[in-house]
Design an enzyme around this catalytic site. Sequence first.
Site, PDB file in Angstrom:
ATOM      1  N   MET A 132      45.459  43.071  30.999  1.00  0.00           N
ATOM      2  CA  MET A 132      45.054  42.870  29.611  1.00  0.00           C
ATOM      3  C   MET A 132      45.196  44.125  28.729  1.00  0.00           C
ATOM      4  O   MET A 132      44.468  44.273  27.754  1.00  0.00           O
ATOM      5  CB  MET A 132      43.613  42.343  29.556  1.00  0.00           C
ATOM      6  CG  MET A 132      43.410  41.040  30.308  1.00  0.00           C
ATOM      7  SD  MET A 132      44.575  39.735  29.834  1.00  0.00           S
ATOM      8  CE  MET A 132      43.817  39.209  28.299  1.00  0.00           C
ATOM      9  N   ARG A 133      46.097  45.015  29.070  1.00  0.00           N
ATOM     10  CA  ARG A 133      46.312  46.213  28.239  1.00  0.00           C
ATOM     11  C   ARG A 133      47.759  46.221  27.769  1.00  0.00           C
ATOM     12  O   ARG A 133      48.673  46.134  28.608  1.00  0.00           O
ATOM     13  CB  ARG A 133      46.087  47.489  29.058  1.00  0.00           C
ATOM     14  CG  ARG A 133      44.776  47.528  29.765  1.00  0.00           C
ATOM     15  CD  ARG A 133      43.666  47.894  28.825  1.00  0.00           C
ATOM     16  NE  ARG A 133      42.385  47.899  29.512  1.00  0.00           N
ATOM     17  CZ  ARG A 133      41.273  48.386  28.993  1.00  0.00           C
ATOM     18  NH1 ARG A 133      41.269  48.906  27.781  1.00  0.00           N
ATOM     19  NH2 ARG A 133      40.144  48.359  29.654  1.00  0.00           N
ATOM     20  N   ASN A 157      55.832  39.389  32.131  1.00  0.00           N
ATOM     21  CA  ASN A 157      54.454  39.032  31.794  1.00  0.00           C
ATOM     22  C   ASN A 157      54.327  37.521  31.732  1.00  0.00           C
ATOM     23  O   ASN A 157      55.308  36.831  31.452  1.00  0.00           O
ATOM     24  CB  ASN A 157      54.100  39.625  30.422  1.00  0.00           C
ATOM     25  CG  ASN A 157      52.669  39.342  30.023  1.00  0.00           C
ATOM     26  OD1 ASN A 157      51.764  39.422  30.864  1.00  0.00           O
ATOM     27  ND2 ASN A 157      52.449  38.991  28.774  1.00  0.00           N
ATOM     28  N   HIS A 174      52.192  34.597  29.680  1.00  0.00           N
ATOM     29  CA  HIS A 174      51.353  34.454  28.490  1.00  0.00           C
ATOM     30  C   HIS A 174      50.848  33.014  28.387  1.00  0.00           C
ATOM     31  O   HIS A 174      51.631  32.077  28.552  1.00  0.00           O
ATOM     32  CB  HIS A 174      52.160  34.834  27.241  1.00  0.00           C
ATOM     33  CG  HIS A 174      51.340  34.757  26.006  1.00  0.00           C
ATOM     34  ND1 HIS A 174      50.413  35.718  25.683  1.00  0.00           N
ATOM     35  CD2 HIS A 174      51.251  33.801  25.045  1.00  0.00           C
ATOM     36  CE1 HIS A 174      49.802  35.368  24.565  1.00  0.00           C
ATOM     37  NE2 HIS A 174      50.292  34.208  24.158  1.00  0.00           N
TER      38      HIS A 174
HETATM   39  C1  GRF Z   1      46.364  33.885  32.542  1.00  0.00           C
HETATM   40  O1  GRF Z   1      46.008  32.790  31.726  1.00  0.00           O
HETATM   41  C2  GRF Z   1      47.579  34.588  31.988  1.00  0.00           C
HETATM   42  O2  GRF Z   1      48.430  33.747  31.276  1.00  0.00           O
HETATM   43  C3  GRF Z   1      46.972  35.597  31.045  1.00  0.00           C
HETATM   44  O3  GRF Z   1      45.790  36.017  31.681  1.00  0.00           O
HETATM   45  C4  GRF Z   1      45.315  34.990  32.561  1.00  0.00           C
HETATM   46  C5  GRF Z   1      45.184  35.636  33.903  1.00  0.00           C
HETATM   47  O4  GRF Z   1      44.570  34.798  34.833  1.00  0.00           O
HETATM   48  N1  GRF Z   1      47.900  36.668  30.759  1.00  0.00           N
HETATM   49  P1  GRF Z   1      44.516  35.244  36.349  1.00  0.00           P
HETATM   50  O5  GRF Z   1      43.865  36.616  36.407  1.00  0.00           O
HETATM   51  O6  GRF Z   1      45.902  35.250  36.897  1.00  0.00           O
HETATM   52  O7  GRF Z   1      43.641  34.209  37.004  1.00  0.00           O
END
Ligand code: GRF
Length: 265
Positions: free
Chosen positions: A133-134, A155, A157
């Site tokens: 998340m960065r 990535n 999304h």
């Molecule tokens: C997912 O919904 C992904 O699309 C987003 O963050 C979430 C991560 O979920 N970038 P996880 O940690 O893989 O369960």
Amino acid sequence: MTEQIRIGALVSGSGTNLQAIIEACDKGAIDGRIVFVGSDKRDAGGLERARKAAIPTFVVDYRALESDPDPGNVIPPDDLDIDDLLVKQRLINFRDNPDGARSFLLRRITAEARLLEAMDAYPFDLLVLAGFMRVLTPYFIDRVNIDRDRPRIMNIHPALLPAFAGVDGYGDTFRYGCKVGGCTVHFIDYGEDTGPIIGQRAFQIQPDDTLDLIRQKGLKLEWELYPACIQLFAQRRMRVVRREYQLGKGKTVTRRIVEIKKEDG
Ligand code: GRF
């Protein structure tokens, strides 16, 4: 035996996508193996999943580094070319608060330099962000994407890009009243969720679907889509090409897109 790619992964959260990738590697749906899992958070659930799978892990505590009140402790790496970075970066608008923006970038890059240092111990072919998340700055991206024409940071999304970039794709999809939602795997570029799209999956949203249900539908597709896109990379079936389109009245639009080769045979 098929050649195995080495996959590095970064996580911030529960790591269900990481789990899907680990399992796909184990059962041979991805010709690859995960060589490290790094995180910006000590308590990321994904780290535990990695440990269970005997994958090396490390943490660079972004929050501690970025919230250090003493600016003297922010020591950006020696090889940072700040002017080059300011030209390239598209993450922050400098107009409103130039000092704040500069300070944020320097702190972020200091954390990224630590991350790169930790990653150095594990050579890899592909870096996957699995709920990391960065946002990454050009400092980090350029040190991983050594060949600009062959990006190697992916990535996932939680929305059908280019709609709903940012941190809450499913929430944004829900609140907008969309009738279709989805997820996207893309390469990282200097913008936020703007890089070349590799694959997308969509699902229908029913009138009484809750946000929770939308998230569940989306995640289920993510767990299929991400391994499938990683396998395309492992099979060397994708190429990033620059396309230019004429819009009329002398206007053109250019975009880097991903071309996917059909499977042999
Ligand atoms: C997912 O919904 C992904 O699309 C987003 O963050 C979430 C991560 O979920 N970038 P996880 O940690 O893989 O369960």
